[in-house]
Enzyme design. Structure first.
Site, PDB file in Angstrom:
ATOM      1  N   ASP A 219      38.652  42.408  46.733  1.00 19.14           N
ATOM      2  CA  ASP A 219      37.229  42.535  47.069  1.00 19.14           C
ATOM      3  C   ASP A 219      37.004  42.364  48.565  1.00 19.14           C
ATOM      4  OD1 ASP A 219      34.427  42.727  46.602  1.00 19.14           O
ATOM      5  OD2 ASP A 219      34.246  40.535  46.587  1.00 19.14           O
TER       6      ASP A 219
ATOM      7  N   LYS B  50      34.588  50.504  47.929  1.00 25.91           N
ATOM      8  CA  LYS B  50      35.847  49.821  47.722  1.00 25.91           C
ATOM      9  C   LYS B  50      35.798  48.967  46.447  1.00 25.91           C
ATOM     10  CE  LYS B  50      34.548  45.878  48.403  1.00 25.91           C
ATOM     11  NZ  LYS B  50      33.743  44.865  48.506  1.00 25.91           N
TER      12      LYS B  50
ATOM     13  N   LYS C  29      34.298  32.349  47.427  1.00 26.32           N
ATOM     14  CA  LYS C  29      32.960  32.152  46.867  1.00 26.32           C
ATOM     15  C   LYS C  29      32.697  30.658  46.685  1.00 26.32           C
ATOM     16  CE  LYS C  29      32.310  36.600  46.059  1.00 26.32           C
ATOM     17  NZ  LYS C  29      31.449  37.380  46.932  1.00 26.32           N
TER      18      LYS C  29
ATOM     19  N   ARG D 270      26.134  56.536  32.988  1.00 30.68           N
ATOM     20  CA  ARG D 270      26.280  56.822  31.551  1.00 30.68           C
ATOM     21  C   ARG D 270      25.010  56.518  30.767  1.00 30.68           C
ATOM     22  NH1 ARG D 270      31.710  54.004  29.822  1.00 30.68           N
ATOM     23  NH2 ARG D 270      30.957  52.729  31.509  1.00 30.68           N
TER      24      ARG D 270
ATOM     25  N   HIS E 161      37.498  44.308  53.795  1.00 31.99           N
ATOM     26  CA  HIS E 161      36.676  43.845  54.926  1.00 31.99           C
ATOM     27  C   HIS E 161      37.469  43.056  55.973  1.00 31.99           C
ATOM     28  CE1 HIS E 161      33.391  45.160  52.537  1.00 31.99           C
ATOM     29  NE2 HIS E 161      33.246  44.081  51.803  1.00 31.99           N
TER      30      HIS E 161
ATOM     31  N   HIS F   2      31.397  48.224  54.423  1.00 27.54           N
ATOM     32  CA  HIS F   2      30.123  48.008  55.125  1.00 27.54           C
ATOM     33  C   HIS F   2      30.247  47.024  56.290  1.00 27.54           C
ATOM     34  CE1 HIS F   2      29.702  44.413  52.586  1.00 27.54           C
ATOM     35  NE2 HIS F   2      28.808  43.990  53.452  1.00 27.54           N
TER      36      HIS F   2
END
Ligand code: BG6
Length: 466
Positions: free
Chosen positions: A232, A145, A323, A46, A237, A175
């Site tokens: 996520d 994703k 995390k 954008r 994954h 990935h």
């Protein structure tokens, strides 16, 4: 192998993924002579990053930050083929004109590659726009994703895709499947006679798929607020890794065979039980940029999963990721049952002695924890480790980074390492109970191993600890 000329459109071209993985991936492919005979890359989004020249400078800086010993000639080949054209879901006419202009320059038989590195909320509108502008003709679409945010939105996205393209044009990228070590799971299992006979519930007590990360948000607070760790990492994954560990012999390394086998695993997966899921959030997450002061978004997830088929019935699979944990690592552990023999019954042990540990490092490494006789006059045991380092076996091989491998596969039209619509649909079904009734988020200290409740989940504890 000479690939036909390509026009590539990269949505999200000024984003983090493009700078860290996609442009460096194209650079490495160009350096290795693996890019199509000619190509153009049109960045789009954008907001314009300025003139084409300014955009190229930005890409060049990204390359300088990520590529060691940047070869100026290779970089030039790439940079002179890059431009930028603004577009959005409502209006893609300028972009369509730019694509057609590039195609005129490239001649006949030009293929299109459209890379959608955009948040799930924006994906569907972009897909519809591509259809309206007929940019889907001769195109392969690469999607990042998460594919939707739940079962319902994933099905809407899939319907929007089916309106404009066929499944063989859709490349849903995960990935982790581009990582050497993940593909090596297939070689380990199916090219050897040693492990496969024991690769089942009779010999294996439990499986761990463990991807702790030491990094925090790295400027992705707003993405995380709308996705969270389950979407996520877990539904994508880590479940894909589970698929590779658990699948039946696909017999061939082809798109249909591998994905049929993986889909069968996901079909047999029991929908997750929220009572066996731990959600965590690290202290300090709410102070990150673009994160709500009262956010309940999870930055850590640990789950227990089951695959209800003959091979895996009653074998728990523990998946953990988060995390700001103690360590960044990625391992798959198959915990074998203890010996059925009685000779060493008196030896104390807090868990069965044999963990087969697949380290998902760039150079795949595997080790097996063993018990052996301690050299000396008595029949005492010692814990010992058997190591396999694939890099040592092929020192001259040139491993590809995960994104690089997958970009090459898109250019080749090779879908084996991309996830198919039915897999994605089933994995949302499996996760749906947790999305409907998520467990309460528990806080954890940055630098720890996550909330207390997750530590004791696997019998015998996590392979990665303290
Ligand atoms: C990405 C996630 O897909 O994978 C990130 O969005 C995560 O949150 C990353 O950090 C991990 O990938 P890798 O290749 O660094 O293990």
């Amino acid at each position: 192998e000479q690939l036909p000329p390509h026009v590539m459109v990269l949505f999200g071209a000024t984003g983090d993924l493009a700078a860290r993985k996609l442009f460096p991936g194209f650079y490495h492919l160009a350096a290795a002579g693996r890019m199509p005979e000619d190509f153009r890359i049109i960045g789009s989004g954008r907001h314009s990053p300025g003139t084409d020249e300014e955009f190229r400078d930005q890409v060049r800086e990204g390359l300088q930050d990520t590529v060691e010993d940047l070869d100026e000639d290779v970089a030039r080949v790439l940079l002179e083929r890059i431009s930028f054209q603004t577009s959005d879901a409502d209006d893609g006419s300028d972009l369509a004109a730019a694509v057609r202009a590039c195609e005129e320059e490239l001649g006949d038989d030009v293929r299109r590659l459209v890379y959608l590195s955009v948040p799930p909320s924006a994906m569907q509108g972009m897909v519809a726009m591509l259809g309206r502008e007929q940019l889907t003709e001769r195109a392969r679409l690469v999607l990042e994703k998460p594919f939707g945010l739940d079962l319902e939105s994933a099905r809407e996205l899939d319907a929007a895709l089916k309106d404009v393209v066929d499944e063989d044009q859709v490349f849903r990228i995960d990935h982790f499947l581009g990582k050497e070590a993940v593909q090596n799971i297939l070689a380990l299992r199916f090219a050897n006679g040693l492990f496969e006979p024991a690769w089942n519930r009779h010999s294996i007590a439990s499986v761990q798929i463990d991807v702790p990360e030491d990094l925090g948000m790295e400027g992705r607070g707003s993405f995380y607020e709308s996705t969270g760790c389950l979407r996520d990492m877990i539904s994508t994954h880590l479940c894909q890794l589970l698929g590779f560990v658990a699948l039946e012999d696909p017999e061939h390394f082809t798109a249909d065979a591998v994905r049929d086998a993986k889909h069968a695993v996901f079909e047999a997966m029991r929908p997750l039980d929220p009572a066996r899921v731990v959600y965590g959030q690290y202290d300090g997450y709410r102070d990150e940029d673009d994160v709500a002061d009262d956010s309940e978004v999870e930055t850590f997830v640990a789950i227990e999963a089951f695959v209800d088929n003959d091979r895996w019935r009653d074998v728990p699979f523990y998946l953990r990721t988060g995390k700001r944990l103690a360590k960044g690592d990625r391992v798959i552990t198959l915990r074998f049952r203890g010996s059925a023999c009685t000779m060493f019954d008196d030896e104390p042990t807090d868990r069965p002695p044999n963990d087969l540990v697949l380290e998902l490092t760039d150079d795949p490494r595997i080790h097996v924890e063993m018990r052996a006789k301690k050299p000396g006059p008595d029949m005492d045991l010692v814990e010992a480790t058997m190591h396999l380092d694939v890099g040592d076996a092929a020192p001259d091989a040139t491993p590809l980074e995960a994104y690089e491998r997958l970009l090459l596969d898109v250019l080749r039209g090779e879908q084996t390492l991309f996830t198919r619509a039915d897999e994605v649909d089933r994995l949302w079904q499996v996760c749906e109970p947790v999305l409907q009734s998520p467990p309460e988020v528990q806080s954890y200290e940055p630098g720890s191993w996550g909330p207390e409740a997750a530590l004791a989940m696997p019998p015998g504890g996590w392979q990665l600890r303290g």
